[in-house]
Design an enzyme around this catalytic site. Structure first.
Site, PDB file in Angstrom:
ATOM      1  N   GLU A   1      27.557  46.314 -25.394  1.00  0.00           N
ATOM      2  CA  GLU A   1      28.371  47.061 -24.428  1.00  0.00           C
ATOM      3  C   GLU A   1      29.856  46.948 -24.741  1.00  0.00           C
ATOM      4  O   GLU A   1      30.605  47.898 -24.589  1.00  0.00           O
ATOM      5  CB  GLU A   1      28.088  46.544 -23.020  1.00  0.00           C
ATOM      6  CG  GLU A   1      28.823  47.318 -21.931  1.00  0.00           C
ATOM      7  CD  GLU A   1      28.280  47.023 -20.543  1.00  0.00           C
ATOM      8  OE1 GLU A   1      29.055  47.089 -19.590  1.00  0.00           O
ATOM      9  OE2 GLU A   1      27.072  46.737 -20.423  1.00  0.00           O
ATOM     10  N   LYS A   2      30.268  45.748 -25.201  1.00  0.00           N
ATOM     11  CA  LYS A   2      31.683  45.523 -25.498  1.00  0.00           C
ATOM     12  C   LYS A   2      31.811  44.714 -26.775  1.00  0.00           C
ATOM     13  O   LYS A   2      30.874  44.044 -27.217  1.00  0.00           O
ATOM     14  CB  LYS A   2      32.371  44.796 -24.338  1.00  0.00           C
ATOM     15  CG  LYS A   2      32.328  45.557 -23.022  1.00  0.00           C
ATOM     16  CD  LYS A   2      32.976  44.768 -21.909  1.00  0.00           C
ATOM     17  CE  LYS A   2      32.827  45.490 -20.576  1.00  0.00           C
ATOM     18  NZ  LYS A   2      31.425  45.501 -20.099  1.00  0.00           N
TER      19      LYS A   2
ATOM     20  N   ASP B   1      22.016  44.812 -16.459  1.00  0.00           N
ATOM     21  CA  ASP B   1      22.024  45.400 -15.123  1.00  0.00           C
ATOM     22  C   ASP B   1      21.882  46.911 -15.280  1.00  0.00           C
ATOM     23  O   ASP B   1      21.819  47.434 -16.402  1.00  0.00           O
ATOM     24  CB  ASP B   1      23.294  45.035 -14.352  1.00  0.00           C
ATOM     25  CG  ASP B   1      24.577  45.369 -15.102  1.00  0.00           C
ATOM     26  OD1 ASP B   1      24.574  46.327 -15.912  1.00  0.00           O
ATOM     27  OD2 ASP B   1      25.598  44.691 -14.878  1.00  0.00           O
TER      28      ASP B   1
ATOM     29  N   TYR C   1      35.492  37.028 -19.768  1.00  0.00           N
ATOM     30  CA  TYR C   1      35.300  38.390 -19.256  1.00  0.00           C
ATOM     31  C   TYR C   1      35.967  38.565 -17.895  1.00  0.00           C
ATOM     32  O   TYR C   1      35.734  37.783 -16.970  1.00  0.00           O
ATOM     33  CB  TYR C   1      33.802  38.704 -19.151  1.00  0.00           C
ATOM     34  CG  TYR C   1      33.496  40.093 -18.659  1.00  0.00           C
ATOM     35  CD1 TYR C   1      33.782  41.205 -19.440  1.00  0.00           C
ATOM     36  CD2 TYR C   1      32.917  40.289 -17.412  1.00  0.00           C
ATOM     37  CE1 TYR C   1      33.502  42.483 -18.984  1.00  0.00           C
ATOM     38  CE2 TYR C   1      32.628  41.565 -16.951  1.00  0.00           C
ATOM     39  CZ  TYR C   1      32.922  42.655 -17.744  1.00  0.00           C
ATOM     40  OH  TYR C   1      32.648  43.919 -17.283  1.00  0.00           O
TER      41      TYR C   1
ATOM     42  N   ARG D   1      36.114  41.228 -15.619  1.00  0.00           N
ATOM     43  CA  ARG D   1      35.630  42.091 -14.537  1.00  0.00           C
ATOM     44  C   ARG D   1      34.424  41.476 -13.831  1.00  0.00           C
ATOM     45  O   ARG D   1      33.623  42.167 -13.220  1.00  0.00           O
ATOM     46  CB  ARG D   1      35.279  43.482 -15.072  1.00  0.00           C
ATOM     47  CG  ARG D   1      36.496  44.248 -15.578  1.00  0.00           C
ATOM     48  CD  ARG D   1      36.108  45.535 -16.311  1.00  0.00           C
ATOM     49  NE  ARG D   1      37.282  46.255 -16.774  1.00  0.00           N
ATOM     50  CZ  ARG D   1      37.777  47.362 -16.229  1.00  0.00           C
ATOM     51  NH1 ARG D   1      37.176  47.881 -15.169  1.00  0.00           N
ATOM     52  NH2 ARG D   1      38.847  47.942 -16.718  1.00  0.00           N
TER      53      ARG D   1
END
Length: 740
Positions: free
Chosen positions: A7-8, A103, A327, A329
């Protein structure tokens, strides 16, 4: 070639370390026959309405409801280069491993890339919930088939497309209706954004319309035979009345019947008293947990006046430019075992980066072997709390805001390795005339983590509930209470009944609103809707029936502010007349969190395969079409005229809202006047002009005010009284002092 799509970038680098032998090629890392690449969050976005139909570029009522299905994606412009890299690697791959966050959003984020590129390659799924090389290595041995997560992906897709359908259609519907009556503002509507505005409006109206009532606090002073009470205030032991269950009380168990309170006082005063309970307990207060994004935003807003969106941007810079924090967020406040093992290195990095910031004795007391309650893998979700990394950043190159945020994160982290605050808590119960009164006091025995952090209501606000509230009461009362024993006798010397006025809930600040957005369910009256909201957050630490996410709430607040739905006056969020009237014009389904709850229920059905995303969206389109048939903006206060707009940009505003409608008041050379209603103030009294600060004070107090400093023709000083309320009618005066 096996291709991993993370994702990142941060997770991609961890996967590459777990695979071994990585060679960085820019937008990807080669690890032998494996290749790891990544997104930057979403690399794709849903296309705008005009991409579905060029006619949609102009807003026309005849085009509503907009036809935006089937949904289509396009690469996000700022990350288009990385998307091309990912797409090219997909073409070369023989097998793909989906490495999005574990998720619904993380599942959709990679799946939408696979769908957009049209790949038919086999896809596996790896579930990694933190940036931990060993954990990633273990996860790579437990790959699953990506098809197992199809329902999860479809539920997130339904929400994403649903938000677009609802937002675009409802926003255009209400905006176009307002333009017919001269409005120029965009009246934006969103599933989460609009209930947030509803909270601001409802809190403001409840505050403004609060009708104060009285309640009665009963307290007593006791004398105990054989005890010298000269060290106690008034020579008595102060105690509070323990209100019995059958007393006439409000929902906060406060006495509301004065006659009852007076009866307790009259029948208890001067009566014999006995100690019925006396105990002193050692207690400990643990350090507040490390920050999640929301808790950090609340802290920076409250302590430094930093807006939530700014705090988010600063954390992104600390992560991207300084590699200083984990991270950013995250919605979690807990840490994993690997981070505990890394503690010596992380503490050393923080101490070096912030040299001279912390007291030497505090640094000497740090114990990296102390495993605080924060280290709890069972409470770690997709991400851990925000803490410093083991890399010492060059704080000299940081901006003032970056250093402040980094220092706050580091301080909260270091507190985990200090002893708990310890204290003794003494409590005593007295009985007189059949009534019970209690007295309590406490004495600190060890500062612990409070030598580094000020003891505050951080954990109380977050719902953590594990810190013990209260302050030391001084040695006098504490020493008396600890000396008392059960059956000690004395007298109830005095009983006092104090009438107190009820107060409304205070106006929201950004910090208190962000906190409330975690637990909006408490304001929902429908028990079924409330239960749905709470169940939505059952696996999310810190959330209890909330709406939005920590990363999106700040952005929504900024949107509402920029669109003139509310203003900020001395940190208070004040809805404008536009915001208030708009909330009243919208149907309740749009202004309450009910829609989020109902969507969650349907998303669960989609995830379980009991409902399709298309069926959900079909129903939503029918609902939207019905809503658009009943748009009514007749009571909405549309944008001020162009003249008012030019005045608002040309002249400064008062730091106090209009007492009539809550809108802004502009300051001109001759008059102070509201931008929305008829409220106005001519600032000249007896030839002297009121200052801007004087007018702000008068309006903020909401009552008459004395202005000193006038001089009569005879040279004598006098004061003038400015009346905000008309004495005859009790209504707000639109002119003061009245023009002759």
């Amino acid at each position: 070639m096996r291709l991993f799509i993370a994702e990142k970038k941060g997770l991609g680098e961890v996967i590459a370390l777990a695979l071994g032998n990585g060679v960085n090629r820019g937008g990807y890392i080669e690890c032998g026959t494996d290749v790891v690449t990544w997104g930057s969050g979403h690399l794709l976005e849903l296309v705008k309405p005009e991409s579905h139909n060029p006619a949609y570029e102009k807003w026309n009522e005849a085009d509503l409801p907009l036809k935006l299905r089937p949904h289509r994606y396009q690469p996000i412009e700022r990350t288009a280069g990385q998307f091309k890299t990912v797409a090219a690697l997909i073409e070369k791959a023989s097998e793909i491993v989906h490495a999005g966050d574990p998720d619904a959003e993380g599942q959709l984020l990679i799946d939408e890339i696979l769908t957009y590129t049209g790949t038919k390659k086999p896809v596996k799924r790896v579930l990694i919930n933190d940036l931990n090389t060993e954990k990633a290595r273990q996860a790579l041995t437990q790959l699953r088939d990506n098809s197992e997560f199809y329902g999860l992906s479809q539920s997130a897709l339904a929400r994403s497309v649903g938000d677009q359908l609802f937002g675009f259609n409802m926003t255009r519907g209400y905006t176009l209706a307002a333009r017919k009556k001269g409005g120029k503002d965009v009246l934006s509507v969103g599933r989460v954004q609009t209930p947030i505005l509803g909270l601001i409006v409802h809190r403001y109206e409840a505050f403004k319309n609060h009708a104060a009532a009285f309640y009665y606090a009963v307290s007593a002073g006791f004398m105990i035979n054989g005890f010298d009470l000269t060290r106690c205030d008034g020579g008595e032991i102060p105690a509070r009345f323990s209100v019995p269950d059958d007393a006439p009380t409000d929902d906060k168990k406060r006495i509301i019947d004065k006659h009852y309170a007076d009866y307790i006082a009259s029948t208890t005063q001067h009566q014999p008293a006995t100690v019925t309970q006396a105990q002193t307990e050692p207690k400990a207060s643990p350090a507040p947990l490390p920050f999640s994004l929301l808790d950090l935003q609340v802290h920076m807003s409250r302590e430094h006046g930093l807006p939530a969106e700014k705090t988010l941007a600063v954390t992104q810079s600390l992560r991207d430019n300084f590699k200083a924090i984990t991270y950013n967020r995250s919605d979690c406040r807990y840490l994993n075992n690997e981070q505990f093992n890394d503690a010596p290195q992380t503490i050393a990095a923080v101490s070096a980066a912030l040299s001279g910031t912390f007291p030497p004795q505090v640094l000497a007391d740090l114990d990296s072997n102390k495993k605080s309650r924060a280290f709890n893998e069972g409470k770690v979700g997709a991400h851990t709390a925000i803490i410093p990394t083991g890399t010492a950043p060059d704080t000299a190159k940081m901006s003032q805001d970056e250093r402040a945020v980094y220092t706050a994160i580091a301080t909260q982290y270091l507190a985990q390795f200090l002893p708990e605050k310890t204290y003794l808590a003494a409590s005593v119960s007295f009985c007189a005339a059949g009534n019970t009164f209690t007295a309590s006091a406490r004495k600190t025995t060890g500062m612990g983590w409070t030598a580094l952090l000020q003891e505050s209501d951080i954990d109380a606000e977050s719902g953590d509930g594990e810190s013990e509230p209260g302050k030391d009461n001084g040695d006098g009362l504490f020493s008396i209470l600890t000396a008392l024993s059960v059956n000690d006798a004395g007298t109830c010397k005095t009983v006092t009944v104090k009438a107190e006025k009820t107060k409304p809930l205070p106006l929201y600040t950004e910090a208190t609103l962000l906190r409330d957005l975690q637990r909006v369910a408490k304001y929902v009256k429908d028990p079924r809707i409330k239960a749905l909201l709470v169940s939505r957050d059952k696996d999310t630490e810190g959330e209890n029936g909330g709406i939005g996410t920590p990363a999106t709430r700040a952005e929504m607040l900024k949107t509402l502010l920029n669109r003139n739905f509310y203003t900020v006056e001395k940190k208070k969020l004040i809805p404008t007349e536009l915001g208030i009237s708009f909330i009243h014009a919208l149907p309740s389904i749009a202004t309450e969190p009910d829609m989020t709850a109902l969507w969650h229920e349907q998303q669960q059905q989609i995830e379980k395969g009991k409902m399709t995303s298309d069926a959900f969206l079909d129903e939503l389109e029918i609902f939207i079409a019905e809503q658009l048939q009943h748009v009514d903006v007749s009571a909405v206060s549309v944008t001020a005229s162009d003249k008012d707009k030019s005045e608002k940009s040309q002249f400064e505003r008062l730091n106090a809202p209009c007492p009539s409608c809550g809108s802004s008041i502009i300051v001109t050379p001759k008059i102070f006047r509201c931008t929305q209603c008829d409220f106005k103030i001519w600032p000249t009294i007896a030839g002297k002009n009121l200052t801007k600060n004087q007018v702000e004070t008068i309006i903020s107090k909401g009552k008459s005010a004395e202005i000193k400093g006038f001089t009569s023709k005879a040279g004598k000083p006098f004061s003038a009284f400015v009346v905000l309320k008309d004495k005859a009618t009790g209504q707000t005066a639109f002119e003061f002092p009245p023009r002759k």
